[in-house]
Design a protein around this motif. Structure first.
Motif, PDB file in Angstrom:
ATOM      1  N   LEU A 258      11.219 -10.170 -60.370  1.00 62.48           N
ATOM      2  CA  LEU A 258      10.969  -9.606 -59.273  1.00 62.48           C
ATOM      3  C   LEU A 258      11.348  -8.548 -58.535  1.00 62.48           C
ATOM      4  N   LEU A 290       1.078 -10.664 -54.312  1.00 68.64           N
ATOM      5  CA  LEU A 290       0.562 -11.713 -55.094  1.00 68.64           C
ATOM      6  C   LEU A 290      -0.400 -11.211 -56.249  1.00 68.64           C
ATOM      7  N   ASN A 292      -0.304  -8.596 -57.873  1.00 70.05           N
ATOM      8  CA  ASN A 292       0.433  -8.032 -58.933  1.00 70.05           C
ATOM      9  C   ASN A 292       0.973  -8.860 -59.734  1.00 70.05           C
ATOM     10  N   GLN A 293       0.556 -10.191 -59.688  1.00 72.33           N
ATOM     11  CA  GLN A 293       1.170 -11.199 -60.505  1.00 72.33           C
ATOM     12  C   GLN A 293       1.222 -10.934 -61.783  1.00 72.33           C
ATOM     13  N   ILE A 296       4.301  -8.449 -62.565  1.00 70.56           N
ATOM     14  CA  ILE A 296       5.442  -9.396 -62.319  1.00 70.56           C
ATOM     15  C   ILE A 296       5.521 -10.151 -63.637  1.00 70.56           C
ATOM     16  N   ALA A 297       4.679 -10.926 -64.184  1.00 71.86           N
ATOM     17  CA  ALA A 297       4.477 -11.722 -65.144  1.00 71.86           C
ATOM     18  C   ALA A 297       5.090 -11.055 -66.425  1.00 71.86           C
ATOM     19  N   ILE A 317       7.942 -17.811 -61.297  1.00 71.45           N
ATOM     20  CA  ILE A 317       7.802 -16.523 -61.001  1.00 71.45           C
ATOM     21  C   ILE A 317       6.361 -16.142 -61.882  1.00 71.45           C
ATOM     22  N   LYS A 319       3.592 -17.897 -61.382  1.00 67.44           N
ATOM     23  CA  LYS A 319       2.550 -18.269 -60.788  1.00 67.44           C
ATOM     24  C   LYS A 319       3.133 -18.218 -58.997  1.00 67.44           C
ATOM     25  N   LEU A 320       3.255 -16.844 -58.772  1.00 72.49           N
ATOM     26  CA  LEU A 320       3.775 -16.748 -57.475  1.00 72.49           C
ATOM     27  C   LEU A 320       2.890 -17.151 -56.402  1.00 72.49           C
ATOM     28  N   ASP A 321       3.260 -17.735 -55.234  1.00 68.66           N
ATOM     29  CA  ASP A 321       2.476 -18.103 -53.985  1.00 68.66           C
ATOM     30  C   ASP A 321       3.382 -17.700 -52.858  1.00 68.66           C
ATOM     31  N   PHE A 325       7.466 -17.172 -53.389  1.00 69.24           N
ATOM     32  CA  PHE A 325       7.795 -15.577 -53.123  1.00 69.24           C
ATOM     33  C   PHE A 325       9.116 -15.389 -52.347  1.00 69.24           C
TER      34      PHE A 325
END
Length: 374
Positions: A258, A290, A292-293, A296-297, A317, A319-321, A325
């Motif tokens: 992140l 979110l 840009n998940q 980040i993944a 990380i 499956k960010l919400d 976050f």
């Protein structure tokens, strides 16, 4: 000059009376005693030292003819380490506990050394080793020429014995345990308590005034000594390090992923400005983050190759919400704060701007001062 004994103590409150005895034997009077301890340590101190006239502290004063009113020591002088909710912690068992302990040591060291008419005796003889280490750090940060760091060495057979708190004026026989745990009896006149003066290097006089107006964390204090007009932030993805002002931080892979995302967002901002320090074009709201998940993944996937995480472990990380976050952001900033200090995180941490629901997040440091090594 008022002399203050500032000690750490675990489950053996004997160390307080042993230290006081050793100081008096070396013609070092004490005007006040303050003890940093845990909840369990506090209960031992109350039960064994301060329980009225039967308490060993009061018995020591009476036996050696010391006026009890000449030393300020009572329940208000027992400083118990608490957690983030204000609850007294029973023991130092985690990194978080240790941080709270260090904060308490720094707070009291700052408080007692603020008055030039005092001399502080830092006693590192009691408690867990981490307690001694934290108090030593506090002495190095705030100690002055008149302050001292002391340890006490007690004859092994008497050390931590439940019946021994100080050598009484009139020797008596007490039960001890030998190296094999077998009981034997010995007179207290054979007990030796030696006061050991520990040399230490204080860096207090190198701090500017703003760093001595309130207690600061070690990271902030140490960074203030590094004279760089423009410190650079380096994120090294080859050895998974965050480097700032010659200090290094290690972040867990999900948190580092992140953080790298925000660092790259800042570094790769196409806006052409002479100084981006005050520009916030690269800051993003939660929906943009979110969105840009996948990015980040992907960063996380590249980083996790350097860690052994176990085949079945899946990080949040991926499956960010909004909720996790905020949790990750808070933990990233806490990791950075721990190493680099509170003031540094204002520049290099993941900072929010604007009020809800229009809050946006990013890194404030000028992109010209950021380096990413792949």
């Amino acid at each position: 000059m008022k002399r203050i004994l500032l000690a750490v103590c675990g489950l053996s409150p004997q160390v307080i009376t042993e230290t006081l005895y050793a100081l008096h034997q070396n013609y070092q009077p004490v005007d006040a005693i303050h003890v940093i301890t845990t909840r369990d340590g506090k209960e031992r101190i109350f039960a064994q030292l301060l329980s009225g006239k039967s308490g060993h502290y009061h018995r020591y004063l009476a036996e050696y003819g010391i006026d009890a009113n000449s030393i300020d020591f009572g329940p208000d002088n027992i400083h118990v380490i608490t957690d983030e909710h204000g609850n007294e912690i029973p023991d130092i068992v985690s990194e978080s506990d240790n941080e709270r302990l260090l904060g308490k040591c720094l707070e009291l060291a700052f408080r007692f050394t603020a008055d030039p008419a005092t001399a502080v005796f830092f006693s590192i003889a009691g408690g867990r080793k981490t307690m001694s280490a934290c108090l030593m750090v506090a002495a190095q940060m705030y100690g002055r020429p008149q302050d001292r760091v002391y340890h006490v060495l007690v004859s092994p057979e008497f050390e931590s014995n439940r019946n021994f708190f100080y050598p009484p004026r009139k020797s008596k026989i007490i039960e001890l345990l030998d190296a094999n745990g077998q009981p034997f009896f010995k007179e207290t006149k054979y007990a030796e308590i030696n006061l050991v003066h520990i040399p230490f290097v204080s860096i207090r006089d190198r701090f500017s005034g703003e760093y001595l107006d309130s207690p600061k964390d070690p990271g902030t204090l140490l960074l203030s000594l590094i004279k760089e007009e423009e410190a650079k932030l380096t994120v090294n993805l080859l050895n998974l390090k965050v480097i700032y002002k010659h200090l290094e931080a290690d972040l867990m892979p999900a948190r580092l992923a992140l953080y790298v995302f925000f660092v790259l967002q800042k570094k790769n901002c196409p806006k052409d400005v002479s100084s981006c320090g005050k520009c916030r074009e690269c800051f993003m709201n939660i929906q943009e983050i979110l969105g840009n998940q996948g990015v980040i993944a992907d960063i996380y996937g590249r980083l996790r190759k350097h860690y052994y995480l176990g085949a079945d472990r899946v990080s949040g990380i991926m499956k960010l919400d909004k909720e996790n976050f905020n949790s990750y952001r808070s933990k990233v900033n806490a990791d950075l704060r721990k190493i680099f200090g509170v003031h540094a995180v204002k520049d290099i941490g993941i900072s929010p701007i604007g009020r809800r629901p229009n809050t946006r997040y990013g890194i404030k440091l000028d992109k010209s001062r950021i380096e990413v090594i792949y």
